[in-house]
Motif scaffolding. Structure first.
Motif, PDB file in Angstrom:
ATOM      1  N   GLU A  23      -3.354  -5.675  -6.323  1.00 53.47           N
ATOM      2  CA  GLU A  23      -4.568  -6.052  -5.683  1.00 53.47           C
ATOM      3  C   GLU A  23      -4.532  -5.568  -4.284  1.00 53.47           C
ATOM      4  OE1 GLU A  23      -7.025  -6.901  -7.661  1.00 53.47           O
ATOM      5  OE2 GLU A  23      -8.525  -7.013  -5.858  1.00 53.47           O
ATOM      6  N   ALA A  24      -3.553  -5.477  -3.456  1.00 54.58           N
ATOM      7  CA  ALA A  24      -3.735  -5.184  -2.169  1.00 54.58           C
ATOM      8  C   ALA A  24      -4.165  -3.753  -1.980  1.00 54.58           C
ATOM      9  CB  ALA A  24      -2.496  -5.621  -1.355  1.00 54.58           C
ATOM     10  N   ALA A  28      -7.246  -2.267   0.070  1.00 54.03           N
ATOM     11  CA  ALA A  28      -7.220  -1.322   1.122  1.00 54.03           C
ATOM     12  C   ALA A  28      -8.100  -0.312   0.840  1.00 54.03           C
ATOM     13  CB  ALA A  28      -5.831  -1.283   1.270  1.00 54.03           C
ATOM     14  N   ASP A  29      -7.983   0.332  -0.523  1.00 56.62           N
ATOM     15  CA  ASP A  29      -8.771   1.350  -0.650  1.00 56.62           C
ATOM     16  C   ASP A  29     -10.301   1.251  -0.615  1.00 56.62           C
ATOM     17  OD1 ASP A  29      -6.520   2.845  -1.655  1.00 56.62           O
ATOM     18  OD2 ASP A  29      -6.944   2.451  -3.831  1.00 56.62           O
ATOM     19  N   LEU A  36      -7.862  -5.799   5.066  1.00 58.38           N
ATOM     20  CA  LEU A  36      -6.755  -6.264   4.181  1.00 58.38           C
ATOM     21  C   LEU A  36      -6.218  -7.669   5.209  1.00 58.38           C
ATOM     22  CD1 LEU A  36      -5.060  -6.478   1.710  1.00 58.38           C
ATOM     23  CD2 LEU A  36      -3.334  -4.819   2.841  1.00 58.38           C
ATOM     24  N   SER A  37      -6.605  -8.722   4.737  1.00 59.95           N
ATOM     25  CA  SER A  37      -6.164  -9.798   5.260  1.00 59.95           C
ATOM     26  C   SER A  37      -5.295 -10.645   4.217  1.00 59.95           C
ATOM     27  CB  SER A  37      -6.840 -10.615   6.163  1.00 59.95           C
ATOM     28  OG  SER A  37      -7.824 -11.669   5.180  1.00 59.95           O
ATOM     29  N   ARG A 100      -6.575   9.387  -2.020  1.00 60.88           N
ATOM     30  CA  ARG A 100      -7.111   8.312  -2.985  1.00 60.88           C
ATOM     31  C   ARG A 100      -6.705   7.179  -1.922  1.00 60.88           C
ATOM     32  NH1 ARG A 100      -5.101  10.354  -7.915  1.00 60.88           N
ATOM     33  NH2 ARG A 100      -2.998   9.541  -7.579  1.00 60.88           N
ATOM     34  N   HIS A 101      -5.507   7.106  -1.216  1.00 57.30           N
ATOM     35  CA  HIS A 101      -5.072   6.052  -0.430  1.00 57.30           C
ATOM     36  C   HIS A 101      -4.850   6.629   1.027  1.00 57.30           C
ATOM     37  CE1 HIS A 101      -4.438   4.311  -4.391  1.00 57.30           C
ATOM     38  NE2 HIS A 101      -3.701   5.279  -4.860  1.00 57.30           N
ATOM     39  N   PRO A 102      -5.748   6.676   1.668  1.00 55.02           N
ATOM     40  CA  PRO A 102      -5.711   7.565   3.161  1.00 55.02           C
ATOM     41  C   PRO A 102      -4.999   6.471   4.068  1.00 55.02           C
ATOM     42  CG  PRO A 102      -8.025   7.142   2.676  1.00 55.02           C
ATOM     43  CD  PRO A 102      -7.312   6.929   1.318  1.00 55.02           C
TER      44      PRO A 102
END
Lengths: 224, 224
Positions: A23-24, A28-29, A36-37, A100-102
């Motif tokens: 889920e994190a 972030a994505d 993201l906290s 996808r996840h820079p």
DNA sequence: TCGTACACTGTACGTCGTACGCTGTACGAT
DNA sequence: ATCGTACAGCGTACGACGTACAGTGTACGA
């Protein structure tokens, strides 16, 4: 502790390290790492903020685990293919995962110890190169060169707001060219104009450089 | 506003954007980006936290300016040298700057618009390649490839805690090999052991890959 | 002598990571 | 049936963060 390994089983509704980290990554994505906290992540999981600390020692460990999720998405080089095809496949998969996840690129600097998926990945790549006839030292050179190219490419691509020839053409006309007066930046100005005139497609840039790199590595191989 | 340009003059004791940004770079070098806060930065400058906002719109702008300071440290390719020597010089300078300021690598992803020093730098590199006989499209390919290699190399180097053959040997014995059981990671285990046995020097890795890249680019050049 | 401009700052608000201690429930032992 | 223990989950609180806002003081032209 029969079915309850390090990785947990996450049966049904409850939390688990898996669920938290995945889920994190999703968060972030969607919102970037800065968005993201622990509280927001807990909210997205329908839990209280402090509950997360039962599955993750602290935020740093969470970030490490997130990076390893990204590495786990990268496909390993297929064993049956010749080494160039195998590495091309693996490199393309890496680039896609980082696209996808820079945020993962920015996170890699600052965290020093590779996760298990990262290690599995390195093992598979090294195996591919060694089997193809590279010596240990040459395989190390090849690994560094290929990884440098792929990570560096992903880093540059992450900072650019276009992916297609059309988007590039729009950006060039609207924002780049106006910022590149020909008297101050003659070459950049010329390049920007000439590239869109030639229909330059940024989507093909990655494979072009990659093929150059792979071809340059071929002579380092002691072919069996 | 005669002598008071965009960049300010910073005469003597007072603050200035220059002084703020340079001190921020120093602080980030010493404590990492996470250790850089507006309050700590202000403290290092002997000022109140809110004073900084007279020279910087917000922290994001400060980070952008810090990156441009790093780019300003990179030496431009010397005009008199042949293109390979010139690019080798420029690439080495880039790597050194990024090694001095590793936080810059992590910051580059996430900030999209290049600063003035960055642009000046790109202009000089493009000029060097074009003058060497690369077409616009081939110069673009070359730029992407070289930059990818250098940035990617810097990113990987930033995550590794050793710089010399001795440090590598120590790390390998003490922490790497114990984490690479030969049944799970046969190739990585073999490589780690063989590299230190061969006296592998990580300091030479950069130039090795760079020379391969430059040689691979030579054929793309239409020599005048 | 005054007015204005501007370099500079203190306070305060909402958010962050997380230490600490409290709940409730599940379950083996008695 | 009763209790003890373990542990998943949470509420509160603390110090640090970025920064909006409403000031200060001083320098200097009129």
């Amino acid at each position: 502790m029969s079915a309850k390994e390090q990785g947990q089983v996450a049966s049904e509704a409850g939390l688990s390290k898996q669920r938290v980290v995945v889920e994190a990554v999703r968060l972030a994505d969607r919102e970037g790492v800065d968005g993201l906290s622990m509280r927001r992540l807990a909210g997205a999981l329908g839990a209280g903020a402090m509950s997360l600390y039962h599955y993750v020692a602290n935020k740093d460990e969470l970030l490490d685990a997130m990076i390893d999720v990204v590495f786990a998405e990268i496909e390993l080089p297929p064993e049956e293919a010749d080494w160039q095809s195998a590495m091309r496949w693996e490199a393309a998969s890496t680039r896609q995962a980082l696209a996808r996840h820079p945020w993962a690129i920015g996170l890699m600097e600052s965290r020093t110890s590779p996760g298990p998926a990262n290690l599995r990945h390195r093992e598979a790549v090294t195996a591919c190169l060694r089997r193809a006839g590279f010596s240990v030292v040459m395989a190390t050179h090849a690994n560094w060169l290929i990884n440098s190219y792929v990570y560096g490419y992903a880093l540059q691509a992450a900072t650019l707001p276009f992916d297609t020839a059309d988007e590039l053409a729009d950006m060039t006309e609207d924002v780049y060219l106006p910022q590149l007066p020909p008297d101050e930046f003659p070459y950049l100005n010329e390049s920007a104009a000439a590239l869109i005139a030639a229909g330059y497609d940024p989507a093909e840039e990655f494979i072009f450089g990659l093929d150059l790199v792979l071809a340059a590595l071929e002579p380092l191989r002691a072919s069996a």
